[in-house]
Structure formats: structure tokens, C-alpha cells
Write an enzyme that holds these catalytic residues in place. Structure first.
Site, mmCIF file in Angstrom:
data_model
loop_
_atom_site.group_PDB
_atom_site.id
_atom_site.type_symbol
_atom_site.label_atom_id
_atom_site.label_comp_id
_atom_site.label_asym_id
_atom_site.label_seq_id
_atom_site.Cartn_x
_atom_site.Cartn_y
_atom_site.Cartn_z
ATOM 1 C CG ASP A 38 -36.564 3.495 45.420
ATOM 2 O OD1 ASP A 38 -36.295 4.493 46.091
ATOM 3 O OD2 ASP A 38 -37.713 3.227 45.011
HETATM 4 C C1 GLC Z 1 -40.291 5.359 44.990
HETATM 5 C C2 GLC Z 1 -39.692 5.620 46.330
HETATM 6 C C3 GLC Z 1 -39.828 4.461 47.284
HETATM 7 C C4 GLC Z 1 -41.128 3.724 47.016
HETATM 8 C C5 GLC Z 1 -41.013 3.104 45.640
HETATM 9 C C6 GLC Z 1 -42.319 2.391 45.231
HETATM 10 O O1 GLC Z 1 -39.609 5.991 43.957
HETATM 11 O O2 GLC Z 1 -38.341 6.087 46.357
HETATM 12 O O3 GLC Z 1 -39.801 5.001 48.619
HETATM 13 O O4 GLC Z 1 -41.329 2.715 47.996
HETATM 14 O O5 GLC Z 1 -40.668 4.043 44.637
HETATM 15 O O6 GLC Z 1 -43.344 3.322 45.095
#
Ligand code: GLC
Length: 719
Positions: A324
């Protein structure tokens, strides 16, 4: 990689590859829309992790044209890569924030200068032009692609469709519908030039206040996994990828970047991993996104037991794992754990990995990434709710005199980085309840119905006011067709057939995890001020959440501990009625597989669909068990009045088994089992019984990811 007749491209299994099959990757068009090019690049990312960064060096001779992805075999392409090029595939190009923030992994000036293929996308990987490897664009999210609607120098617009949120999709209990929606989103992802959709979100609804429950499917792992698999198959049928997220046990937003989910192995396996396991085995997604949080003391992106032993060795996952955004604290540990790509990535992480490779430290995950500060401002947290307006009695009387039906729409939102609250969020405000009652009284005085529409991101309290409503329509967050869909249902143009994918408790304190959710700041940090709002997400205090309720989540708790919910898991009404015939089992003694059949008849006077849920109640044995567990479900086609359909369900060993941490195996204990065909977890229509003559070890697993501390697990007391 090979092209199959069905048009889907296969990945070779990664990381376990003794040799790489030498099929030349089929010739691919140059356009970004050619998914096989991206898939080849995606596979090469993962393959290189298998072949090991330091083991291979650039092998194309001086002056020779280097092998090209799409022309040469993947092995030749990877063999021609330099170490820096390999690392460039493992670390994203960073987020082009308008300013650098000390400590935050950031893009190099060169990366920052590369124009984004899809402005507004969440992230992208590096291209390696000399080898014909394109950049892969990753875009959120579970309810449709999230990108900028315009692009510099491009007269076209790129408006995305707002699809229903995951919770609404799972309320259909229809994996085929999830596949249809996934395909529709997949077409937009491909046409708008992205390559991987960062969805589905599929963490379990551990607690109704989970800030991102709207993005997730259910409190039950079977419904969760089947809906996710349908969604993945839909998106990927359009030649673009998906990412199962957030793997794993990301059940709260509270301090999520540093929160440790402390969970027993049984609940971990049976609830928090089980949905992902089903989706991986049924849909083989291109990617998985590891979660921010720690699980039993290890950051998910750095946990080899999670990402390699379980995900790959036990479940056979063949794609790649990405972090993430800004997750974890050790890029080298991520590589060793089986987290293939670091997103959004930054120069520091690339340097750390290259250095570790150069000094052969890669095997010692010593490197510390710069525990990183977070960009200020978080567009993802919802705006606070608008207080209910005062409504004069005259206004209500006037409306009641003019309108045929009274409608009140209750709104609730939630989002990333923060969980919901109880007062004024899960519970309605005094003003909201007062208005509901005033409107109800006004319309009932005119002999007219009063309907409450729940346009909400998650479960709300209903028991205290539902007597004032003649109907409650749970619309969740349906996206841009909300108005039309709600009107179709309320007018009877469409006969609703949704069922609750989670329980609606009568009061928040009935929730088994209400005592511990969303977790607590670690004692050693308790004297530090907890940052509020954005800072709570961007730079959290280390925390932990102890999953004391174990396997007793949702209906598994309410039905075992006899706590009456406001509306049970699996509950949903229709404008027609259904009758169930006898439940017929293929055998009375379990011999490895049993087929259960039940005929469903539409006994009302309008067409409708029924979701038949099959719950299994196991005998008492060495493992405590919930009163019953959902083990299969199916939805009828649209049945005309008087029409019947026979549904068949297959129960295999895993359908009966529980995970026994002492034996690290899935066990189905001997004894009498009861199968129930039901319209909800508390509305059994027909039953049947069969015997398991002897305890079965159905499947063995690795003894990994046990909690570091003893958890005082909730246990039922049998009378
Ligand atoms: C965020 C989220 C994830 C998302 C990623 C990119 O913090 O936790 O679900 O896909 O970053 O935006």
C-alpha cells in the site's frame, strides 16, 4: 507466458520457477491498450524476483539490439537487465506531490519529468525503454476508476463512472453481478489507459465502525471471497489487472500505518485470510496489495509467512504483490518477504535495495528506509456530516398533503484514514430521530406511507426508530445511478433481491469487538498526544488491536451467544414470497463431498429472485464452533409467480472444516452435522442431517503467523 484460447494470458508461477518456459511472448501492438504488454512487464517484475537480483547481469553484447519484450523470451529480456533496471521495476516512480517532504520516499527529478500516461492515477512503475518494457499504471478503486477527468493537450475528457460501492454489490449475493460490474469497470480502466485497478477491497467487516467497510464486502469470509472473485474475473476479462487489498487484517483505519492487529491463528485463517484465499484460488488476480498494518508484530509488506508461505506456497498465487502507499519501514525486508513492488516508491528505496544488493546485504534486511512522514492533507477522509435541519410542522403537513409517499434519506459517509464513531454516526442524532418521527406522524395522519432510505457507507442503528418507518430501503452508496435505482425499487419497477452481507446490531455495544475496536495506542506512547484528523493517518502513534472475539464475528457471535440483532446477516425482503421444498442430501454419511438440493418456488404475484443460504451447524468437538456457518449460497434466476427452480450446492471437506492451530490443519470433526437452507442466518426454512463417521484432516497448513502474546479469546459457555 502463453496466450490461451479464451484470450486470457497466463502467468508462469513465480518464485518457484525451476526453469522459465521458453514460449516467446506473442507479438503485441505498441499501444498502451495491449494488456499482454503490461502483463509481460508485470510478470517480468515478478520473475526477476525469482531469479534473484544479483545473479544475473546485463548480457546483451555491445552494439547489439537488446532483446525486446514481446519479441524475445522473458528470460532473454530479464537476462539483459542491469541491476539498476531490475530494481527500477521493483520500486514505483513515486507520487508527483507538488513539493518534497523530508523523509517521504519521493520521485527522482528524472521520474518527475516523465509525463503521466494517466493523470490522476495512484501510481506507476518504471518503463525500461531499451528493452521495450512499458510503465504500468495503477489506478484506484473499488467503485470505479479514479483519475483526472481531463488531460493537458487532449480535447477528450476522461470522466469515470461512479459504480455502486462494494457493500452494495455484496448485498446482491450475486457473484455473477459482481463480474458484470467488474467487466464494466475493466473496460473503462483499459480505455482510459490504466493497466491495474487497485481493487477489490476485501477486508472483513470486523466491526460496523470500520472506516472503509463501504469498500469491503462482508462479515462472512465465504460471501467476501466469492464476490471478490467475481469482481476480479470481470475486471480481468477486459485484459487489465486487479489488486486484492489490503492483505491482511486491515480491519480498522485507526493509526493504520502503525497499528498491530493481534489475532489468533484460527480467526486469522477462518475469517481474515479465508476470503483472500477463495479469491486467489477462484480468480488468480494479477496482483495483491499488502496492508499498512502489522499482523502479530510484523508489517504485512515485510511478512514472508503471509506473502510467500501462505499466499504463494499454500494458495498458489502467481502474480505480484505491491505495498500500500508508503507502507512499511524496510524496503529490503519487503523484497525478502515476497512483496515485489514498493508503491508509490521513491529514490531512497531504490538506493537502499541497490546498496543491499551491491554489498550483498540483501539477505540481511538491515536497511532501514528513512517511519517516513506523510504528505499533509488527506483528500480521502470524508467531510463531517451536515447537522440535520430544523423542519417546521407546517412544512411537514404541506408535504404530507401533497405527496403520495413520505421519503427521508439518511446520509452517512466514511473513508480512509479514520474509522466511524458511535454518537451521531452509527447512532442517529436526536434531530434525525425527531425528524423521522415527525415526518412519519405527518404522513401517517394522511394515511400515507413513510419510507426511510439509508444512503450510508456502513451499518447504522435502526432499532430505536424503525417502528416509525413503513419501509426501510438500504441503498448503501449506489454511485451515479442512485436516484434511478432507488426510484425503480420504490415504484416497484424492480423487485429488490438484496440480502444483508453483515449483521445490523440492535445497539453498538452488542458488537463483540466494541470493547477493543479500533485498537489502542501502545502503552509506551500513551503519554504522547494522539495527532488529530489528517495527522492521525499521516504520522500515527504505534498502536495495536487485539482480536479477542476470535472467530465470533458478526452472526457467528450473535447466533452463538444468543444476542438478537436488529436485522440478521443474510436478511432482505422482496415484493414477493418464496417457498422452499425439502432439502435433499446426496448421502447421509459424508464420504468427501455431499450435494444438497432444494427447490424454491415464487409463491407471490410478482417476479422475483431469492438468495438461498446454506448454513452448516457442526457437532460439538474439541474445537469450539459458531452455532452455524455459511457454507454455500446461490441466487435463483428471476422466477415468475408460481415458477420454481432447484438449486444445488456442493459441500466438500473444507466446507465442514475448522482450522485447528494446535495441528496447523483444517479439521472436520466426527459427528452429526445439520444443513439448513435459509433466507437469512436466523430464518431457516428446511433442514437435513448427515454424519461424518470419523474426524478428517482435510488440509494441512504451515504453522505460521501465530500471535506473539496470549489472547484471552471469547468462548461460548455451553449449558
Ligand atoms: C491508499 C489506500 C489504498 C489505495 C492506495 C493508492 O492509502 O489504502 O487502498 O489503493 O493508497 O491510492
Amino acid at each position: 507466458m502463453c496466450q490461451r484460447a479464451n484470450g486470457r494470458l497466463d502467468f508462469l508461477p513465480l518464485r518457484r520457477l525451476p526453469t522459465v518456459r521458453q514460449e516467446p511472448v506473442s507479438a503485441m501492438p505498441a499501444s498502451h491498450a495491449s494488456p499482454s504488454r503490461e502483463r509481460a512487464a508485470i510478470r517480468s517484475v515478478s520473475l526477476l524476483l525469482f531469479v534473484g537480483l544479483p545473479l544475473m547481469t546485463a548480457s546483451s553484447g555491445a552494439g547489439q539490439t537488446p532483446p525486446q519484450l514481446g519479441g524475445a523470451s522473458l528470460d532473454e529480456v530479464i537476462g539483459a537487465m542491469t541491476v539498476e533496471e531490475k530494481v527500477s521495476l521493483l520500486v514505483g516512480m513515486g507520487m508527483n506531490l507538488p513539493f518534497d517532504i523530508p523523509g517521504l520516499p519521493r520521485p527522482s527529478p528524472e521520474d518527475r519529468a516523465v509525463p503521466e500516461k494517466v493523470p490522476g492515477a495512484a501510481g506507476r512503475t518504471h518503463a525500461i525503454e531499451r528493452l521495450g518494457i512499458p510503465s504500468i499504471t495503477l489506478a484506484d478503486g473499488p467503485a470505479g476508476i479514479r483519475i483526472d477527468p481531463t488531460r493537458e493537450g487532449d480535447a477528450r475528457t476522461y470522466h469515470a463512472t461512479a459504480f455502486p460501492v462494494a457493500t452494495l454489490l455484496s448485498s446482491s449475493w450475486d457473484p455473477a453481478l459482481a463480474e458484470t460490474v467488474g467487466a464494466a469497470i475493466g473496460r473503462q480502466v483499459r480505455e482510459y489507459g490504466a493497466d491495474v485497478l487497485l481493487a477489490p477491497g476485501m477486508n472483513l467487516h470486523r466491526n460496523p465502525l470500520g472506516g472503509r467497510n463501504f469498500e469491503y464486502y462482508s462479515e462472512d469470509p465465504l460471501l467476501n471471497g466469492r464476490m471478490a472473485a467475481g469482481f476480479v474475473n470481470g475486471v480481468e476479462s477486459e485484459g487489465v489487472g486487479t489488486s486484492l487489498k489490503h492483505f491482511a487484517v486491515n480491519s480498522q483505519e485507526f493509526n493504520r500505518l502503525k497499528s498491530n492487529s493481534i489475532v489468533g491463528q484460527r480467526a486469522l485463517r477462518e475469517l481474515y485470510l479465508r476470503g483472500f484465499e477463495i479469491a486467489v484460488k477462484e480468480a488468480q488476480p494479477w496482483t495483491v496489495m499488502s496492508a499498512y498494518n502489522l499482523v502479530n508484530g510484523t508489517y504485512a509488506p515485510q511478512d514472508r509467512d503471509l506473502l510467500t508461505t501462505i499466499l504463494r506456497d499454500e494458495w498458489g498465487f502467481e502474480g505480484f504483490v505491491m505495498t500500500d502507499w508508503f507502507a512499511g519501514d524496510d524496503p529490503v525486508a519487503m523484497m525478502r518477504a515476497g512483496n515485489d513492488v514498493i508503491m508509490p516508491g521513491g529514490v531512497q528505496q531504490s538506493a537502499a535495495i541497490v546498496a543491499a544488493v551491491g554489498s550483498d546485504e540483501l539477505s540481511e534486511a538491515q536497511l532501514e528506509a528513512e517511519e517516513a512522514h506523510r504528505p499533509p492533507g488527506n483528500i480521502l477522509m470524508p467531510a463531517p456530516p451536515i447537522p440535520e435541519m430544523e423542519t417546521e410542522a407546517a412544512l411537514i403537513r404541506g408535504a404530507a398533503a401533497r405527496a403520495d409517499v413520505g421519503l427521508y434519506s439518511l446520509g452517512r459517509n466514511s473513508g480512509e484514514g479514520g474509522d466511524r464513531g458511535v454518537e451521531g454516526d452509527f447512532d442517529l442524532t436526536v434531530a434525525e430521530v425527531a425528524l423521522i418521527r415527525d415526518l412519519s406522524q405527518g404522513f401517517r395522519a394522511e394515511g400515507k406511507p413513510f419510507v426511510v432510505v439509508l444512503n450510508v457507507a456502513g451499518v447504522t442503528e435502526v432499532a430505536g426508530w424503525r417502528d416509525a418507518a413503513d419501509a426501510i430501503l438500504l441503498a448503501w452508496q449506489p454511485g451515479q445511478e442512485a436516484g434511478n435505482a432507488i426510484a425503480d425499487v420504490l415504484s416497484g419497477a424492480v423487485n429488490p433481491s438484496g440480502k444483508l452481507p453483515m449483521s445490523f446490531p440492535a445497539q453498538y455495544t452488542d458488537v463483540p469487538s466494541s470493547r477493543t475496536f479500533p485498537g489502542q495506542v501502545l502503552p509506551e506512547y500513551a503519554d504522547q498526544e494522539q495527532p488529530a484528523g489528517f495527522m492521525a493517518m499521516l504520522n500515527p502513534l504505534p498502536s495495536q488491536a487485539v482480536y479477542e472475539e476470535g472467530i465470533f464475528v458478526g452472526y457467528r457471535y450473535y447466533d452463538t451467544f444468543d444476542v438478537e440483532p436488529a436485522y440478521p446477516f443474510g436478511y432482505g425482503l422482496s415484493y414477493t414470497t418464496f417457498e422452499y421444498g425439502d432439502l435433499e442430501l446426496s448421502e447421509a454419511r459424508f464420504g468427501g463431498e455431499i450435494t444438497a438440493r432444494v427447490m424454491v418456488t415464487n409463491t407471490g404475484d410478482v417476479p422475483g429472485r431469492e438468495v438461498v443460504q446454506l448454513y452448516v451447524s457442526a457437532p460439538r468437538g474439541s474445537l469450539v464452533k459458531p452455532e452455524a456457518e455459511l457454507r454455500a449460497f446461490a441466487k435463483t434466476r428471476l422466477l415468475q409467480p408460481g415458477e420454481s427452480q432447484t438449486l444445488a450446492f456442493t459441500l466438500d471437506g473444507r466446507s465442514l472444516a475448522s482450522f485447528d492451530p494446535d495441528r496447523s490443519a483444517w479439521i472436520a470433526e466426527a459427528g452429526e452435522y445439520e444443513v439448513r437452507a435459509a433466507a437469512s442466518s436466523r430464518d431457516t426454512r428446511v433442514r437435513a442431517r448427515f454424519a461424518v463417521p470419523e474426524t478428517l484432516v482435510v488440509e494441512e497448513a504451515h504453522d505460521v503467523m501465530g500471535p506473539e502474546v496470549e489472547i484471552d479469546l471469547l468462548r461460548p459457555t455451553y449449558d
